[in-house]
Design a protein around this motif. Structure first.
Motif, PDB file in Angstrom:
ATOM      1  N   ILE A   7       0.860  -1.188   0.000  1.00  0.00           N
ATOM      2  CA  ILE A   7       0.000   0.000   0.000  1.00  0.00           C
ATOM      3  C   ILE A   7       0.896   1.237   0.000  1.00  0.00           C
ATOM      4  O   ILE A   7       1.845   1.319   0.776  1.00  0.00           O
ATOM      5  CB  ILE A   7      -0.941  -0.004   1.223  1.00  0.00           C
ATOM      6  CG1 ILE A   7      -1.860  -1.230   1.176  1.00  0.00           C
ATOM      7  CG2 ILE A   7      -1.768   1.289   1.271  1.00  0.00           C
ATOM      8  CD1 ILE A   7      -2.692  -1.445   2.422  1.00  0.00           C
ATOM      9  N   THR A   8       0.594   2.168  -0.879  1.00  0.00           N
ATOM     10  CA  THR A   8       1.419   3.362  -1.030  1.00  0.00           C
ATOM     11  C   THR A   8       0.620   4.628  -0.714  1.00  0.00           C
ATOM     12  O   THR A   8      -0.608   4.593  -0.657  1.00  0.00           O
ATOM     13  CB  THR A   8       1.947   3.476  -2.475  1.00  0.00           C
ATOM     14  OG1 THR A   8       0.818   3.636  -3.350  1.00  0.00           O
ATOM     15  CG2 THR A   8       2.752   2.252  -2.875  1.00  0.00           C
ATOM     16  N   LYS A   9       1.344   5.731  -0.570  1.00  0.00           N
ATOM     17  CA  LYS A   9       0.709   7.040  -0.380  1.00  0.00           C
ATOM     18  C   LYS A   9      -0.181   7.379  -1.558  1.00  0.00           C
ATOM     19  O   LYS A   9      -1.248   7.963  -1.392  1.00  0.00           O
ATOM     20  CB  LYS A   9       1.771   8.138  -0.256  1.00  0.00           C
ATOM     21  CG  LYS A   9       2.428   8.226   1.068  1.00  0.00           C
ATOM     22  CD  LYS A   9       3.319   9.448   1.075  1.00  0.00           C
ATOM     23  CE  LYS A   9       4.575   9.100   1.824  1.00  0.00           C
ATOM     24  NZ  LYS A   9       5.527  10.168   1.904  1.00  0.00           N
ATOM     25  N   THR A  10       0.253   6.996  -2.748  1.00  0.00           N
ATOM     26  CA  THR A  10      -0.526   7.276  -3.955  1.00  0.00           C
ATOM     27  C   THR A  10      -1.901   6.612  -3.874  1.00  0.00           C
ATOM     28  O   THR A  10      -2.916   7.226  -4.217  1.00  0.00           O
ATOM     29  CB  THR A  10       0.240   6.787  -5.216  1.00  0.00           C
ATOM     30  OG1 THR A  10       1.520   7.414  -5.228  1.00  0.00           O
ATOM     31  CG2 THR A  10      -0.522   7.108  -6.481  1.00  0.00           C
ATOM     32  N   LEU A  11      -1.933   5.361  -3.394  1.00  0.00           N
ATOM     33  CA  LEU A  11      -3.221   4.668  -3.244  1.00  0.00           C
ATOM     34  C   LEU A  11      -4.104   5.379  -2.219  1.00  0.00           C
ATOM     35  O   LEU A  11      -5.314   5.503  -2.420  1.00  0.00           O
ATOM     36  CB  LEU A  11      -2.997   3.211  -2.823  1.00  0.00           C
ATOM     37  CG  LEU A  11      -2.513   2.260  -3.912  1.00  0.00           C
ATOM     38  CD1 LEU A  11      -2.202   0.889  -3.316  1.00  0.00           C
ATOM     39  CD2 LEU A  11      -3.553   2.137  -5.017  1.00  0.00           C
ATOM     40  N   VAL A  12      -3.498   5.839  -1.145  1.00  0.00           N
ATOM     41  CA  VAL A  12      -4.265   6.552  -0.108  1.00  0.00           C
ATOM     42  C   VAL A  12      -4.821   7.848  -0.695  1.00  0.00           C
ATOM     43  O   VAL A  12      -5.984   8.189  -0.473  1.00  0.00           O
ATOM     44  CB  VAL A  12      -3.401   6.835   1.138  1.00  0.00           C
ATOM     45  CG1 VAL A  12      -4.163   7.686   2.139  1.00  0.00           C
ATOM     46  CG2 VAL A  12      -2.943   5.528   1.784  1.00  0.00           C
ATOM     47  N   ARG A  13      -3.997   8.558  -1.463  1.00  0.00           N
ATOM     48  CA  ARG A  13      -4.463   9.813  -2.084  1.00  0.00           C
ATOM     49  C   ARG A  13      -5.599   9.538  -3.073  1.00  0.00           C
ATOM     50  O   ARG A  13      -6.545  10.317  -3.177  1.00  0.00           O
ATOM     51  CB  ARG A  13      -3.297  10.535  -2.748  1.00  0.00           C
ATOM     52  CG  ARG A  13      -2.365  11.153  -1.722  1.00  0.00           C
ATOM     53  CD  ARG A  13      -1.319  12.047  -2.348  1.00  0.00           C
ATOM     54  NE  ARG A  13      -0.536  12.684  -1.302  1.00  0.00           N
ATOM     55  CZ  ARG A  13       0.760  12.459  -1.092  1.00  0.00           C
ATOM     56  NH1 ARG A  13       1.421  11.633  -1.877  1.00  0.00           N
ATOM     57  NH2 ARG A  13       1.385  13.073  -0.117  1.00  0.00           N
ATOM     58  N   ARG A  14      -5.505   8.447  -3.813  1.00  0.00           N
ATOM     59  CA  ARG A  14      -6.605   8.070  -4.729  1.00  0.00           C
ATOM     60  C   ARG A  14      -7.879   7.773  -3.947  1.00  0.00           C
ATOM     61  O   ARG A  14      -8.980   8.124  -4.376  1.00  0.00           O
ATOM     62  CB  ARG A  14      -6.210   6.859  -5.563  1.00  0.00           C
ATOM     63  CG  ARG A  14      -5.249   7.196  -6.659  1.00  0.00           C
ATOM     64  CD  ARG A  14      -4.957   5.989  -7.528  1.00  0.00           C
ATOM     65  NE  ARG A  14      -3.953   6.339  -8.510  1.00  0.00           N
ATOM     66  CZ  ARG A  14      -3.117   5.491  -9.055  1.00  0.00           C
ATOM     67  NH1 ARG A  14      -3.167   4.208  -8.730  1.00  0.00           N
ATOM     68  NH2 ARG A  14      -2.229   5.885  -9.946  1.00  0.00           N
ATOM     69  N   PHE A  15      -7.714   7.113  -2.801  1.00  0.00           N
ATOM     70  CA  PHE A  15      -8.863   6.817  -1.930  1.00  0.00           C
ATOM     71  C   PHE A  15      -9.510   8.121  -1.467  1.00  0.00           C
ATOM     72  O   PHE A  15     -10.737   8.271  -1.518  1.00  0.00           O
ATOM     73  CB  PHE A  15      -8.397   5.972  -0.737  1.00  0.00           C
ATOM     74  CG  PHE A  15      -9.436   5.770   0.333  1.00  0.00           C
ATOM     75  CD1 PHE A  15     -10.594   5.059   0.084  1.00  0.00           C
ATOM     76  CD2 PHE A  15      -9.249   6.291   1.617  1.00  0.00           C
ATOM     77  CE1 PHE A  15     -11.549   4.854   1.080  1.00  0.00           C
ATOM     78  CE2 PHE A  15     -10.192   6.108   2.611  1.00  0.00           C
ATOM     79  CZ  PHE A  15     -11.348   5.386   2.332  1.00  0.00           C
ATOM     80  N   ILE A  16      -8.707   9.084  -1.048  1.00  0.00           N
ATOM     81  CA  ILE A  16      -9.222  10.375  -0.578  1.00  0.00           C
ATOM     82  C   ILE A  16      -9.953  11.093  -1.712  1.00  0.00           C
ATOM     83  O   ILE A  16     -11.064  11.607  -1.523  1.00  0.00           O
ATOM     84  CB  ILE A  16      -8.078  11.253  -0.009  1.00  0.00           C
ATOM     85  CG1 ILE A  16      -7.511  10.614   1.268  1.00  0.00           C
ATOM     86  CG2 ILE A  16      -8.573  12.678   0.268  1.00  0.00           C
ATOM     87  CD1 ILE A  16      -6.202  11.206   1.738  1.00  0.00           C
ATOM     88  N   ARG A  17      -9.333  11.112  -2.893  1.00  0.00           N
ATOM     89  CA  ARG A  17      -9.975  11.760  -4.041  1.00  0.00           C
ATOM     90  C   ARG A  17     -11.296  11.068  -4.374  1.00  0.00           C
ATOM     91  O   ARG A  17     -12.302  11.713  -4.657  1.00  0.00           O
ATOM     92  CB  ARG A  17      -9.052  11.751  -5.258  1.00  0.00           C
ATOM     93  CG  ARG A  17      -9.653  12.522  -6.442  1.00  0.00           C
ATOM     94  CD  ARG A  17      -8.741  12.566  -7.627  1.00  0.00           C
ATOM     95  NE  ARG A  17      -8.586  11.216  -8.150  1.00  0.00           N
ATOM     96  CZ  ARG A  17      -7.541  10.809  -8.836  1.00  0.00           C
ATOM     97  NH1 ARG A  17      -6.532  11.620  -9.075  1.00  0.00           N
ATOM     98  NH2 ARG A  17      -7.483   9.588  -9.309  1.00  0.00           N
ATOM     99  N   TYR A  18     -11.298   9.737  -4.329  1.00  0.00           N
ATOM    100  CA  TYR A  18     -12.512   8.957  -4.592  1.00  0.00           C
ATOM    101  C   TYR A  18     -13.618   9.325  -3.596  1.00  0.00           C
ATOM    102  O   TYR A  18     -14.770   9.534  -3.972  1.00  0.00           O
ATOM    103  CB  TYR A  18     -12.181   7.459  -4.514  1.00  0.00           C
ATOM    104  CG  TYR A  18     -13.374   6.550  -4.574  1.00  0.00           C
ATOM    105  CD1 TYR A  18     -13.994   6.266  -5.789  1.00  0.00           C
ATOM    106  CD2 TYR A  18     -13.875   5.961  -3.412  1.00  0.00           C
ATOM    107  CE1 TYR A  18     -15.096   5.420  -5.844  1.00  0.00           C
ATOM    108  CE2 TYR A  18     -14.967   5.111  -3.461  1.00  0.00           C
ATOM    109  CZ  TYR A  18     -15.579   4.850  -4.675  1.00  0.00           C
ATOM    110  OH  TYR A  18     -16.664   4.018  -4.721  1.00  0.00           O
ATOM    111  N   GLU A  19     -13.253   9.420  -2.320  1.00  0.00           N
ATOM    112  CA  GLU A  19     -14.228   9.762  -1.285  1.00  0.00           C
ATOM    113  C   GLU A  19     -14.816  11.158  -1.505  1.00  0.00           C
ATOM    114  O   GLU A  19     -16.013  11.361  -1.365  1.00  0.00           O
ATOM    115  CB  GLU A  19     -13.576   9.696   0.104  1.00  0.00           C
ATOM    116  CG  GLU A  19     -13.266   8.291   0.576  1.00  0.00           C
ATOM    117  CD  GLU A  19     -14.507   7.488   0.854  1.00  0.00           C
ATOM    118  OE1 GLU A  19     -15.287   7.878   1.726  1.00  0.00           O
ATOM    119  OE2 GLU A  19     -14.702   6.461   0.183  1.00  0.00           O
TER     120      GLU A  19
END
Length: 194
Positions: free
Chosen positions: A51-63
């Motif tokens: 799991i990377t920061k990029t995935l977390v940022r994508r999750f935030i953008r998705y939310e």
């Protein structure tokens, strides 16, 4: 370690060892399961160390953009993920903190809106005039909220054993299961129900 297994361990830890309230545990579990669902639905690895920061940022953008979540809700999920990664690092489940550098979206600072004394008097008068089946209960609940400052959740979980009519006090179990003693206001003590 897989994300799901780590989430299970974390939930047990905050429930048993940290003794968090049921509501807090449920909130953490909901937030973390939601992140797991996002990764699964987007065919991303659920291995903790992938799991990377990029995935977390994508999750935030998705939310924020796709699910139209409020910034406050997303901030809570970020906070849950940060607590979770801290636990995983301490337990050596995780080699790197994928939440480092993740910032919360800005929220509008909302000031609380208070009732005026006149509004409270009108509310109490209205409650005192009510003759419905649950009128006394409703009157006492509102008077307890207003005169003690207890939280809604504390009122809902209140039991008769917490009330001490002799000393005119009520024992409250608040956040973090902290105990505090509050005086019962004469408005409450002289209500028809007590």
């Amino acid at each position: 370690m897989q994300l799901k297994a780590a989430i299970d361990e974390f939930i047990l830890y905050i429930e048993i060892e940290k003794n968090y309230s049921t509501h807090t545990v449920t909130s953490y579990e909901y937030d973390l399961q939601h992140f797991l669902e996002f990764l699964t639905n987007h065919q991303c690895s659920t291995d903790l160390n992938e799991i990377t920061k990029t995935l977390v940022r994508r999750f935030i953008r998705y939310e924020l953009s796709t699910r139209h979540q409020q910034a406050r809700s997303v901030n809570r999920k970020i906070s849950s993920l940060k607590s979770f990664t801290k636990f995983c690092l301490e337990e050596k489940y995780l080699q790197h903190d994928f939440m480092t550098g993740i910032e919360t979206p800005k929220t509008d600072a909302k000031l609380p809106v208070y009732m005026t004394v006149k509004d409270l008097q009108q509310l109490f008068h209205s409650l005192e005039q009510d003759r419905s089946r649950l009128a006394q209960r409703n009157e006492l609940m509102f008077k307890l909220l207003v005169t003690t400052g207890m939280r809604r959740s504390e009122l809902v979980s209140l039991t008769w054993e917490q009330l001490d009519f002799t000393n005119e006090t009520v024992k409250i179990y608040g956040k973090g299961k902290k105990e505090r003693l509050l005086p019962l206001h004469p408005q409450v003590m002289h209500s028809n129900g007590l």
